[in-house]
Scaffold this active site. Structure first.
Site, short mmCIF file in Angstrom:
data_model
loop_
_atom_site.label_atom_id
_atom_site.label_comp_id
_atom_site.label_asym_id
_atom_site.label_seq_id
_atom_site.Cartn_x
_atom_site.Cartn_y
_atom_site.Cartn_z
N HIS A 236 0.82 -1.21 0.00
CA HIS A 236 0.00 0.00 0.00
C HIS A 236 0.86 1.27 0.00
O HIS A 236 1.81 1.38 0.77
CB HIS A 236 -0.88 -0.02 1.26
CG HIS A 236 -1.89 1.06 1.31
ND1 HIS A 236 -3.17 0.91 0.81
CD2 HIS A 236 -1.82 2.33 1.78
CE1 HIS A 236 -3.85 2.03 0.99
NE2 HIS A 236 -3.05 2.92 1.57
N SER A 237 0.50 2.22 -0.86
CA SER A 237 1.24 3.49 -0.92
C SER A 237 0.55 4.54 -0.06
O SER A 237 -0.68 4.67 -0.10
CB SER A 237 1.28 4.01 -2.35
OG SER A 237 1.85 3.05 -3.20
N CYS A 252 -7.97 5.22 -1.34
CA CYS A 252 -6.79 4.73 -0.59
C CYS A 252 -7.15 4.29 0.82
O CYS A 252 -6.73 3.20 1.27
CB CYS A 252 -5.72 5.81 -0.55
SG CYS A 252 -5.13 6.25 -2.20
N GLU A 278 3.73 9.18 -1.57
CA GLU A 278 2.55 10.05 -1.68
C GLU A 278 2.31 10.47 -3.13
O GLU A 278 3.26 10.78 -3.86
CB GLU A 278 2.80 11.28 -0.79
CG GLU A 278 1.66 12.24 -0.69
CD GLU A 278 0.40 11.61 -0.09
OE1 GLU A 278 -0.62 11.61 -0.79
OE2 GLU A 278 0.45 11.14 1.06
N GLY A 279 1.05 10.47 -3.53
CA GLY A 279 0.70 10.94 -4.88
C GLY A 279 1.29 10.10 -5.99
O GLY A 279 1.75 10.63 -6.98
N ASP A 312 2.92 7.68 -12.87
CA ASP A 312 3.19 6.88 -11.68
C ASP A 312 4.70 6.79 -11.51
O ASP A 312 5.39 6.20 -12.34
CB ASP A 312 2.58 5.48 -11.84
CG ASP A 312 2.54 4.72 -10.52
OD1 ASP A 312 3.34 5.05 -9.63
OD2 ASP A 312 1.71 3.81 -10.39
N ARG A 314 6.26 5.54 -8.84
CA ARG A 314 6.64 4.64 -7.74
C ARG A 314 7.56 3.51 -8.18
O ARG A 314 7.53 3.05 -9.30
CB ARG A 314 5.38 4.02 -7.12
CG ARG A 314 4.59 4.99 -6.30
CD ARG A 314 3.29 4.39 -5.85
NE ARG A 314 2.40 4.13 -6.98
CZ ARG A 314 1.23 3.51 -6.88
NH1 ARG A 314 0.82 3.07 -5.72
NH2 ARG A 314 0.47 3.34 -7.94
N THR A 335 -4.62 -6.34 -4.76
CA THR A 335 -4.37 -5.12 -5.55
C THR A 335 -5.23 -5.09 -6.81
O THR A 335 -5.61 -6.15 -7.33
CB THR A 335 -2.88 -5.00 -5.97
OG1 THR A 335 -2.68 -3.75 -6.66
CG2 THR A 335 -2.46 -6.10 -6.93
#
Ligand SMILES: Nc1nc2c(ncn2[C@@H]2O[C@H](COP(=O)(O)OP(=O)(O)OP(=O)(O)O)[C@@H](O)[C@H]2O)c(=O)[nH]1
Length: 383
Positions: A236-237, A252, A278-279, A312, A314, A335
């Site tokens: 989880h982000s 979220c 974040e984001g 994205d 990440r 997910t």
């Protein structure tokens, strides 16, 4: 997964050269190499005979400090090369006379950062594997090019390797090996934590490079998983707007609480809560800028683009490292994001996907539909 690397390490230790290729970057020239202190005239002759590519001494930045460039004399513990003093007892092999001219002007000594987690290129990967094999960060490396100066790739490279009985490893394999075998993320603290959903075991992990601290919430007082278990895993982000300030614009917080509930229900699972994401990795300032653009009509994708940022940003490497530490083998991955699964797949994990169910409201409707329709997420809508 690491069998090929194990073989390569065995070969390196047994004085054989290894080929390394970058499977993600076609312009990164594949190379053949050996630890610097294993170089000999035979290997140099082989490189010269079969490749028109550059042959040079590659050293890590850390090792560079040991290398006295001015005196033209390398100072390896076991003696690598002597530029001037051939009679020195330190000399293992003088490769200058064989082929390599260590004149700095000709740039035949190159230093590399060896940060393979950030830059898994041929040079960094070469120095990594040489060090995994127990040698210092120095290698003699030769770019693999044919007589026309064209780099050897794909089938041509594999045929060459087969013909000469040389082991080939990819930069990606080395990166994965590092994450799986070199302690990277460190567990720094653990406690029981009573939550709205039940008591969980909380572990804090820290990335020693970025210093970012991540959280793992496990189903009960487990420290790690045991063989044969198939835990439910959520990666989880962080999302401060919904998880702290109750924003209704995204899913979220729903995903976090649903996954914590499911992990407790299953009796065997973990939520890996990744901070610093974040984001979708662009940070809170940019995420709020993106929200403000969304108020003007941009969707979640175009708002990031308008800011000149990736949709994205990440990277789930820290989660991979945590999964290894938790000794997870097979698992169910909670997910809707296909890229998360793809990322974990590349590290050889075996898992089944469980698609999250999320509730729509007037504020998240467009965002969640865009996630499904434009970003390919597998969400189930329902109350
Ligand atoms: N840039 C940006 N980030 C957002 C937005 N809404 C939520 N986020 C961030 O998105 C991240 C979560 O990503 P999601 O795409 O919602 O979900 P996911 O983790 O990729 O996929 P799931 O595993 O299905 O939850 C968190 O870091 C949030 O802060 C938005 O509109 N713009």
């Amino acid at each position: 997964m690491s069998n090929n690397i194990e073989l390569a390490l065995h070969e390196i230790k047994n004085n054989k050269m290894i080929i390394i290729a970058n499977n993600a970057n076609e312009s990164d020239i594949p190379a053949i190499f050996c630890p610097a202190n294993f170089i000999d005239v035979g290997k140099i002759d082989f490189c010269k005979k079969y490749s028109s590519g550059e042959l040079y001494l590659l050293i890590s930045q850390a090792f560079l400090t040991k290398f006295d460039e001015k005196s033209r004399c390398s100072i390896l513990n076991n003696g690598l090369v002597s530029y001037k003093n051939k009679s020195s007892n330190d000399v293992y092999c003088d490769i200058k006379d064989a082929v390599v001219d260590f004149n700095a002007d000709k740039a035949s000594i190159k230093a590399s950062q060896t940060d393979i987690l950030k830059l898994p290129d041929v040079q960094n990967s070469c120095l990594e594997i040489v060090q995994f094999a127990g040698f210092e960060g120095a290698a003699v490396i030769c770019e693999l090019m044919d007589e026309n100066g064209k780099m050897l790739r794909g089938d041509g490279l594999m045929e060459f390797a087969k013909k000469h009985g040389i082991c080939v490893v990819s930069t990606d394999e080395i990166k994965r090996y590092k994450i799986a075998n070199v302690p990277f993320i460190q567990r720094t603290a653990s406690t029981n934590l009573p939550t709205d959903f039940g008591t969980m075991q909380m572990h804090v992990y820290q990335n020693p490079i970025t210093k970012i601290e991540h959280i793992v919430m496990m189903s009960n007082s487990e420290n790690r998983f045991t063989k044969g278990q198939k835990p439910l895993i959520r990666v989880h982000s962080e999302c401060i707007t919904s998880e702290v300030f109750f924003s209704k614009k995204c899913d979220c917080k729903q995903q976090l609480s649903n996954s914590m509930k499911k992990v407790i229900e299953s009796g065997c699972g973990a939520v890996i809560y990744l901070r610093g994401q974040e984001g979708r990795g662009i940070g809170i300032t940019n995420k709020i800028r993106a929200y403000s653009l969304q108020e003007e009509g941009f969707n979640t994708i175009d708002a990031n683009k308008k800011l000149g940022l990736p949709v994205d940003a990440r990277d789930f490497t820290d989660a991979v490292s945590i999964l290894y530490d938790l000794q997870v083998e097979k698992f169910n991955l909670y997910t809707g994001n296909p890229n998360k699964g793809k990322f974990l797949n590349e590290y050889g994990f075996s898992f089944d996907i469980i698609s999250p169910q999320v509730e729509l409201n007037e504020h998240n409707n467009r965002y969640l539909h865009d996630k499904v329709e434009k970003m390919g997420h597998g969400l189930v809508f329902g109350n």
